[in-house]
Each structure stands twice: as structure tokens, then as C-alpha cells.
Motif scaffolding. Structure first.
Motif, PDB file in Angstrom:
ATOM      1  N   LEU A  42       0.807  -1.220   0.000  1.00 35.10           N
ATOM      2  CA  LEU A  42       0.000   0.000   0.000  1.00 35.10           C
ATOM      3  C   LEU A  42       0.843   1.274   0.000  1.00 35.10           C
ATOM      4  O   LEU A  42       0.303   2.372  -0.113  1.00 35.10           O
ATOM      5  CB  LEU A  42      -0.928   0.017   1.225  1.00 35.10           C
ATOM      6  CG  LEU A  42      -2.004  -1.064   1.244  1.00 35.10           C
ATOM      7  CD1 LEU A  42      -2.611  -1.173   2.629  1.00 35.10           C
ATOM      8  CD2 LEU A  42      -3.065  -0.772   0.201  1.00 35.10           C
ATOM      9  N   ILE A  51      -4.406   7.203   1.376  1.00 39.90           N
ATOM     10  CA  ILE A  51      -4.747   6.222   2.410  1.00 39.90           C
ATOM     11  C   ILE A  51      -5.381   6.932   3.598  1.00 39.90           C
ATOM     12  O   ILE A  51      -4.856   7.915   4.112  1.00 39.90           O
ATOM     13  CB  ILE A  51      -3.501   5.452   2.897  1.00 39.90           C
ATOM     14  CG1 ILE A  51      -2.786   4.764   1.741  1.00 39.90           C
ATOM     15  CG2 ILE A  51      -3.875   4.474   3.999  1.00 39.90           C
ATOM     16  CD1 ILE A  51      -3.415   3.501   1.261  1.00 39.90           C
ATOM     17  N   THR A 104      -8.670  -3.634   4.332  1.00 41.27           N
ATOM     18  CA  THR A 104      -8.806  -2.512   3.406  1.00 41.27           C
ATOM     19  C   THR A 104     -10.140  -2.545   2.670  1.00 41.27           C
ATOM     20  O   THR A 104     -10.757  -3.593   2.496  1.00 41.27           O
ATOM     21  CB  THR A 104      -7.689  -2.535   2.337  1.00 41.27           C
ATOM     22  OG1 THR A 104      -7.851  -3.693   1.512  1.00 41.27           O
ATOM     23  CG2 THR A 104      -6.314  -2.545   2.958  1.00 41.27           C
ATOM     24  N   ILE A 111      -8.263   4.719  -0.223  1.00 43.40           N
ATOM     25  CA  ILE A 111      -8.195   3.360   0.301  1.00 43.40           C
ATOM     26  C   ILE A 111      -8.262   3.506   1.819  1.00 43.40           C
ATOM     27  O   ILE A 111      -7.427   4.156   2.431  1.00 43.40           O
ATOM     28  CB  ILE A 111      -6.888   2.652  -0.098  1.00 43.40           C
ATOM     29  CG1 ILE A 111      -6.783   2.554  -1.620  1.00 43.40           C
ATOM     30  CG2 ILE A 111      -6.831   1.256   0.549  1.00 43.40           C
ATOM     31  CD1 ILE A 111      -5.461   1.993  -2.102  1.00 43.40           C
ATOM     32  N   VAL A 113      -8.016   1.920   5.511  1.00 42.96           N
ATOM     33  CA  VAL A 113      -7.296   0.819   6.142  1.00 42.96           C
ATOM     34  C   VAL A 113      -7.612   0.786   7.626  1.00 42.96           C
ATOM     35  O   VAL A 113      -7.901   1.814   8.238  1.00 42.96           O
ATOM     36  CB  VAL A 113      -5.758   0.926   5.933  1.00 42.96           C
ATOM     37  CG1 VAL A 113      -5.407   0.866   4.455  1.00 42.96           C
ATOM     38  CG2 VAL A 113      -5.179   2.172   6.580  1.00 42.96           C
TER      39      VAL A 113
END
Length: 118
Positions: A42, A51, A104, A111, A113
């Protein structure tokens, strides 16, 4: 799957004014799209600033739905409370060093997480 006018496709991930039933359908869809992934895979998304970390006490898929339907009030509340936010350099380094695997889900361009809750 197309939504009524002025909304995008669910597959395009964002649509506005979603009913409770549409949110539940989206929740089920996003839940099926969750996966575990090593942090090392990632990192390029982290470098791009895409993220978002979700604390363990929050339902990450529910957050994904909020983001997908542009629920600004709820997302702002979670941001303000520190329950979601961009991954810090320190957290990224700790996950790298520990070879952490994260839960995820993708809500383009983000994204989400979450550590240790899968």
C-alpha cells in the motif's frame, strides 16, 4: 447498476441523497470488496496521499459508505474526533517495520485501512 438521475453509478462509488435501503445495499457491496493487504503493498498509495486510517472502534465499511455517499457531516465528525485520518509518517514506518497486514476497502480515490480488526 445505474441510480436515479443526478446520481452516479454505484460502481462509480459516489452518489448523493442515498436512501437507507441504498446505503444498506452499498454497505453489503463494499463489505464484499474488503480484503487484507500487507502495508508494503500500500506504500505507493500512501505516497500519493490516498490512504485513510480508521480506528478499531469504528466500522470501516460504514465509513466507506459515508464517503461514497458524500456524507460530509458524518465524515467531518469522524475526522474531528480523530477516528479517521490520513496515515502519518510515523504510523507508516511502524507498519512497514512490523510488516503489518491491514483490512482494506476502496472508495475511489481513497483506500481505507484498519489495523487488527479482521
Amino acid at each position: 447498476m445505474l441510480c436515479p438521475k443526478n446520481r452516479r453509478t454505484i460502481d462509480g462509488s459516489r452518489f448523493v441523497n442515498a436512501s437507507a435501503q441504498e446505503r444498506e445495499v452499498l454497505y453489503a457491496k463494499l463489505n464484499l470488496e474488503t480484503a487484507t493487504m500487507p502495508w508494503r503493498e500500500l506504500q505507493r498509495y500512501f505516497a500519493s496521499g490516498n490512504i485513510i486510517s480508521v480506528t478499531r472502534d469504528v466500522d470501516m465499511v460504514r465509513v466507506a459508505v459515508m464517503m461514497a455517499v458524500d456524507d460530509v457531516a458524518q465524515v467531518s465528525r469522524l475526522l474531528g474526533g480523530g477516528q479517521i485520518g490520513r496515515v502519518t509518517d510515523g504510523q507508516a514506518q511502524a507498519w512497514f517495520d512490523a510488516d503489518t497486514v491491514l483490512w482494506t476497502v476502496v472508495v475511489k480515490p481513497w483506500i481505507l485501512v484498519q489495523a487488527g480488526k479482521y
